[in-house]
Design an enzyme around this catalytic site. Sequence first.
Site, PDB file in Angstrom:
ATOM      1  CB  CYS A  18      -6.475  -5.367  -2.038  1.00 46.04           C
ATOM      2  SG  CYS A  18      -7.196  -4.836  -0.469  1.00 46.04           S
ATOM      3  CG  HIS A  19      -7.003  -9.659   1.962  1.00 45.58           C
ATOM      4  ND1 HIS A  19      -5.808 -10.206   2.357  1.00 45.58           N
ATOM      5  CD2 HIS A  19      -7.213  -8.613   2.794  1.00 45.58           C
ATOM      6  CE1 HIS A  19      -5.318  -9.542   3.376  1.00 45.58           C
ATOM      7  NE2 HIS A  19      -6.160  -8.566   3.662  1.00 45.58           N
ATOM      8  CG  ASN A  76      -2.065  -0.955   1.083  1.00 43.24           C
ATOM      9  OD1 ASN A  76      -2.650  -1.081   0.024  1.00 43.24           O
ATOM     10  ND2 ASN A  76      -2.411  -1.640   2.167  1.00 43.24           N
ATOM     11  CG  HIS A 119      -8.078  -0.005   0.991  1.00 42.59           C
ATOM     12  ND1 HIS A 119      -7.035   0.366   1.815  1.00 42.59           N
ATOM     13  CD2 HIS A 119      -7.910  -1.322   0.758  1.00 42.59           C
ATOM     14  CE1 HIS A 119      -6.272  -0.685   2.068  1.00 42.59           C
ATOM     15  NE2 HIS A 119      -6.791  -1.727   1.427  1.00 42.59           N
TER      16      HIS A 119
END
Length: 436
Positions: free
Chosen positions: A169-170, A147, A199
Amino acid sequence: MTTITFLGAGSVVFTRDLLADLLAFGDIPDLTIRLHDIDADRLATAEGIARSTADHQGAAPVITSHLDRRQALEGADFVINSIQVGGYPATEVDFEVPARFGLRQTIGDTVGIGGIFRALRTFPVLAAIAQDMLEICPDAWLLNYTNPMAMNVAYLHAVAPQLKVVGLCHSVYWTVRGLCDIVGVSFDEVSYLSAGVNHQAWILRWEHEGVDLYPRLDERIAADPELRRRVRVDMYRRLGYFPTESSEHSAEYLPWYMHSDSEIERLRIPVGDYLGISRENVAEYEETRRKVQAGEDIGEREHDAQEYAPQIIHSIVTGTPRTIVANVPNAGLIDGLPETFTAEVPAVVDADGIHPQAVGALPLQLSALNAAYVGTGMLTVAAAVRGEPRLLRQAAMIDANTSASLTVEQIWDLCNAMVEAHGDLLPPALRVQISA
């Protein structure tokens, strides 16, 4: 032979989990794992973990460790990046300096002051990685976990457009699993579609046997006052679509919550949470290192999710098709999002590579909310690419939480203080103090 290089392998638990998922497939032939870290102690621990993980899985990959990054990249087919430039001391700066100006943060790794400066100290290393890969393993895929995801992918696209890079990304996976738990359906029985920016993407469709699950979620929220004390539940109630990142993260991407004592209380926002998480990560590393040195069992991963990097590798090597969530340059995937910034969209993976899927336009309110996030990201990338320090300050001025919490003069003073604190970690052209 399939060669996979881990950059930042000293993130030892993450390395263990990725290897466990990778080795669980069992049908990737002649697997070679190359571990790289700039910290010799962490690298030795990572190698011990890798060998222990392979033993647990009954696998026998070739495992080597390298302090020299270029050596680690020789012959790589896939490069997994999980570096953290500056480590815990830089994270402390990201929180403690803004706090002196009255700016609250929770995680500080995506946008905001923390995200901006994490990006600016990561970019020079990313540029060096890209240059090395294009010289040493130009056909390899760079699978990025570091990130701020959207800014890092956008920066790499700006400085090395020929590099094959995807951000992973999970958050979407865990968001949908959590929603399924709330309404009492099996994750394996639902279908869903998400899109947006990393996000701050959105669950656009979520169904069970063809039936929309959002009405059932509405019932659960109406019946549970504690559910309504979550930031992203509050967002969902007002915006109509559920966001794909935790409340802790989401709170600091918005102008509405972090500057208000009453909202922090109402929504139980953990100000400064990432400092505690980082300290726990350091303690976990120390305990893992002790176990490796003592020859003790380091344990298995604690959850059953499968990370995307092993899935990508398996699909490309074996030709097994699957769909993941990918962060890639937009290039028409989401209408209204700048072409050069990073979109988070579904992608099909097969023997021919990664194929992002276009989703069209987002609902207007979601696109509008993404705009500040995207503006901060684009200005931060431009500041680094062009070497223009004013753009750095303008990125902070556009940021939702920063602009809602501080005056413009305070924002510029804060940026000057952050530049001084991070010093040589930043690109040389941005290490200057400036006034309006």
